[in-house]
Design a protein around this motif. Structure first.
Motif: not given
Length: 190
Positions: A62, A48, A99, A91, A105-106, A57, A76, A46, A59, A97
């Motif tokens: 998830i 982010l 930005e 994940l 966000i990675e 969204d 991710v 997925t 989140w 994580l």
């Protein structure tokens, strides 16, 4: 319309959504995604969301997967700007994580997962057409990534908007979606 025209139109539409509209659309997406049977999925990729771009969204999705389908491994990506590729990570709760320059966000590091291990990829899109062709931000990261996935990997586009009739300038390197999920409906591409 062309990709460039659709990109401008739908970026503007998405930027003009109110917080109430975004919340309602995200609730609709979560409801649609809850209709899928994830039990045979081992690795689910997925994205982010970029919050400042009003992206869907993921989140909440998830969180739902972790609660209701704990056997599914969530994956991710981190973008590699030098070659427009993506590196994929499991994940996990302990993963760091951060930005990036685009507001994405990675994961910084973690257990890497090969594209060929993925069973499902949830793909962000501004909009798609009824043939499953997608409009993203135009850098080609996802097309390069999806081309490396197994042929049986399900590609599911996630959009706040219903598909348009046709994207005029689809190219040979564009990878179409198998399914488009919107807050109102799920479109299976034949």
């Amino acid at each position: 319309m062309t990709k460039a025209e659709l990109r401008i139109t739908y970026k503007k539409k998405r930027s003009q959504l109110t917080e109430t509209e975004i919340n309602s659309l995200n609730a609709g997406l979560l409801q649609q995604l809850s209709k899928f049977d994830w039990k045979d999925v081992h690795y689910l990729h997925t994205f982010l969301p970029i919050a400042k771009q009003n992206e869907p969204d993921m989140w909440s999705f998830i969180t739902n997967i972790k609660i209701y389908s704990p056997a599914v491994h969530i994956v991710v990506s981190r973008s590699e700007p030098k070659d427009h590729s993506m590196k994929h990570f499991l994940l996990e709760d302990r993963i760091e994580l951060a930005e990036n320059a685009w507001g994405i966000i990675e994961p910084m590091e973690g257990e890497t997962i090969a594209e060929t291990a993925l069973d499902v990829v949830l793909v962000p899109l501004l909009v798609a057409d009824k043939a499953g062709n997608r409009i993203g931000y135009g850098k080609g990261f996802y097309d390069r990534f999806l081309a490396k996935c197994r042929p049986d990997c399900r590609k599911i586009g996630i959009s706040l908007f219903d598909p348009v009739e046709k994207i005029e300038d689809v190219g040979p390197l564009d990878v179409p979606m198998d399914i488009i999920v919107t807050p109102r409906l799920i479109y299976t591409i034949s």
